[in-house]
Write a protein that holds these residues in place. Structure first.
Motif, PDB file in Angstrom:
ATOM      1  N   LEU A  13       5.161  10.531   0.737  1.00  0.00           N
ATOM      2  CA  LEU A  13       4.347   9.745  -0.190  1.00  0.00           C
ATOM      3  C   LEU A  13       5.228   9.006  -1.190  1.00  0.00           C
ATOM      4  CD1 LEU A  13       1.462   9.068  -1.243  1.00  0.00           C
ATOM      5  CD2 LEU A  13       1.727  11.037  -2.756  1.00  0.00           C
ATOM      6  N   ALA A  14       6.155   9.716  -1.812  1.00  0.00           N
ATOM      7  CA  ALA A  14       7.023   9.094  -2.820  1.00  0.00           C
ATOM      8  C   ALA A  14       7.937   8.043  -2.193  1.00  0.00           C
ATOM      9  CB  ALA A  14       7.860  10.170  -3.523  1.00  0.00           C
ATOM     10  N   GLY A  16       7.423   6.363   0.579  1.00  0.00           N
ATOM     11  CA  GLY A  16       6.591   5.224   0.983  1.00  0.00           C
ATOM     12  C   GLY A  16       6.249   4.320  -0.187  1.00  0.00           C
ATOM     13  N   LYS A  17       5.940   4.926  -1.317  1.00  0.00           N
ATOM     14  CA  LYS A  17       5.635   4.121  -2.502  1.00  0.00           C
ATOM     15  C   LYS A  17       6.876   3.379  -2.984  1.00  0.00           C
ATOM     16  CE  LYS A  17       1.569   6.527  -4.113  1.00  0.00           C
ATOM     17  NZ  LYS A  17       0.897   7.196  -5.198  1.00  0.00           N
ATOM     18  N   SER A  20       7.550   0.469  -0.707  1.00  0.00           N
ATOM     19  CA  SER A  20       6.555  -0.606  -0.829  1.00  0.00           C
ATOM     20  C   SER A  20       7.018  -1.718  -1.768  1.00  0.00           C
ATOM     21  CB  SER A  20       5.207  -0.043  -1.286  1.00  0.00           C
ATOM     22  OG  SER A  20       5.275   0.386  -2.635  1.00  0.00           O
ATOM     23  N   TYR A  21       7.958  -1.400  -2.658  1.00  0.00           N
ATOM     24  CA  TYR A  21       8.471  -2.447  -3.551  1.00  0.00           C
ATOM     25  C   TYR A  21       9.315  -3.477  -2.817  1.00  0.00           C
ATOM     26  CZ  TYR A  21       6.652   0.179  -7.459  1.00  0.00           C
ATOM     27  OH  TYR A  21       5.808   0.823  -8.324  1.00  0.00           O
ATOM     28  N   TYR A  58      11.104  -2.771   5.609  1.00  0.00           N
ATOM     29  CA  TYR A  58       9.823  -2.281   5.100  1.00  0.00           C
ATOM     30  C   TYR A  58       8.967  -1.730   6.241  1.00  0.00           C
ATOM     31  CZ  TYR A  58       4.989  -2.460   3.595  1.00  0.00           C
ATOM     32  OH  TYR A  58       3.686  -2.145   3.356  1.00  0.00           O
ATOM     33  N   ILE A  62       8.287   2.421   6.170  1.00  0.00           N
ATOM     34  CA  ILE A  62       6.976   2.826   5.674  1.00  0.00           C
ATOM     35  C   ILE A  62       6.220   3.672   6.711  1.00  0.00           C
ATOM     36  CG2 ILE A  62       5.537   0.891   6.461  1.00  0.00           C
ATOM     37  CD1 ILE A  62       5.576   2.113   2.864  1.00  0.00           C
ATOM     38  N   TYR A  65       4.988   7.310   5.695  1.00  0.00           N
ATOM     39  CA  TYR A  65       3.885   7.196   4.733  1.00  0.00           C
ATOM     40  C   TYR A  65       2.597   6.810   5.457  1.00  0.00           C
ATOM     41  CZ  TYR A  65       1.084   5.281   0.918  1.00  0.00           C
ATOM     42  OH  TYR A  65       0.063   5.011   0.043  1.00  0.00           O
ATOM     43  N   GLN A  69      -0.894   8.944   5.780  1.00  0.00           N
ATOM     44  CA  GLN A  69      -2.183   8.410   5.350  1.00  0.00           C
ATOM     45  C   GLN A  69      -3.160   8.187   6.508  1.00  0.00           C
ATOM     46  OE1 GLN A  69      -3.015   8.188   2.167  1.00  0.00           O
ATOM     47  NE2 GLN A  69      -0.983   8.915   1.637  1.00  0.00           N
ATOM     48  N   GLU A 172      -5.226  10.533  -0.004  1.00  0.00           N
ATOM     49  CA  GLU A 172      -3.844  10.347  -0.410  1.00  0.00           C
ATOM     50  C   GLU A 172      -3.368  11.655  -1.013  1.00  0.00           C
ATOM     51  OE1 GLU A 172      -2.108   6.666  -2.039  1.00  0.00           O
ATOM     52  OE2 GLU A 172      -1.956   7.828  -3.877  1.00  0.00           O
ATOM     53  N   GLN A 174      -1.428  13.871  -3.402  1.00  0.00           N
ATOM     54  CA  GLN A 174      -0.883  13.693  -4.741  1.00  0.00           C
ATOM     55  C   GLN A 174       0.317  14.606  -4.931  1.00  0.00           C
ATOM     56  OE1 GLN A 174      -1.846  11.381  -6.873  1.00  0.00           O
ATOM     57  NE2 GLN A 174      -3.323  10.711  -5.357  1.00  0.00           N
TER      58      GLN A 174
END
Length: 175
Positions: A13-14, A16-17, A20-21, A58, A62, A65, A69, A172, A174
């Motif tokens: 998760l982290a 992937g986030k 995403s940038y 990317y 990704i 992630y 999801q 998602e 957390q």
């Protein structure tokens, strides 16, 4: 064991986030290239190559992630129509096939990266960019999918034995 699975989920998760940038960096380069080309009639030599590299990185980075999801394409004809154990069994089969595919990709990805690094491989553009970062992104992306796929394989195995032991489907995870 469930804590280890949750830790891998949090990492995917982290990561992937964070990855995403890359989209925003790619957008900035594309906009810059368009402005330089059409406003100032001075396109860059490096812009198109870097946008391909950024969006390609990317796309592969990704993957874990997206797997976490549930965003990859699935054929759900047989899923969600039977018992939770049956669904877990079908998930197990899907993830087992994924593991075979990801192991092959990790093996080949390592070979591609290693050769590119050892021979200082460059692309055929005017600037001769090194290719090892692209191949490293491929290796990292498929390795991430392999690890997240292994987590999902174990999770489906737990679901076959005791469906009540699994948390409800997540939108998602957390941290």
């Amino acid at each position: 064991m469930m804590k280890l699975l949750a830790a891998v989920d949090r990492f995917s998760l982290a990561f992937g986030k964070l990855v995403s940038y890359l989209v925003w960096i790619g957008i900035v380069i594309v906009v810059l290239e368009v402005v330089l080309r059409y406003v100032f009639n001075a396109p860059t030599v490096w812009g198109p190559g870097y946008t391909q590299r950024i969006f390609g990185a990317y796309f592969v980075l990704i993957g874990a992630y997206t797997l976490l999801q549930g965003g990859h394409v699935r054929v759900d004809l047989l899923l969600n129509t039977r018992s939770p154990r049956w669904n877990a069994f079908l998930d197990f089969l899907n993830y087992a096939v994924l593991m075979v595919w990801m192991l092959a990709l990790v093996y080949e990805g390592w070979s591609y990266f290693q050769e590119s690094w050892e021979f200082s491989e460059v692309d055929d553009s005017a600037l001769g960019h090194p290719l090892w970062p692209v191949k490293l992104a491929l290796l990292l992306g498929v390795t991430g999918m392999l690890v997240q796929g292994a987590v999902e394989l174990l999770r489906s195995l737990v679901g076959m034995v005791d469906p009540a032991a699994l948390p409800p489907k997540r939108q998602e995870v957390q941290p």
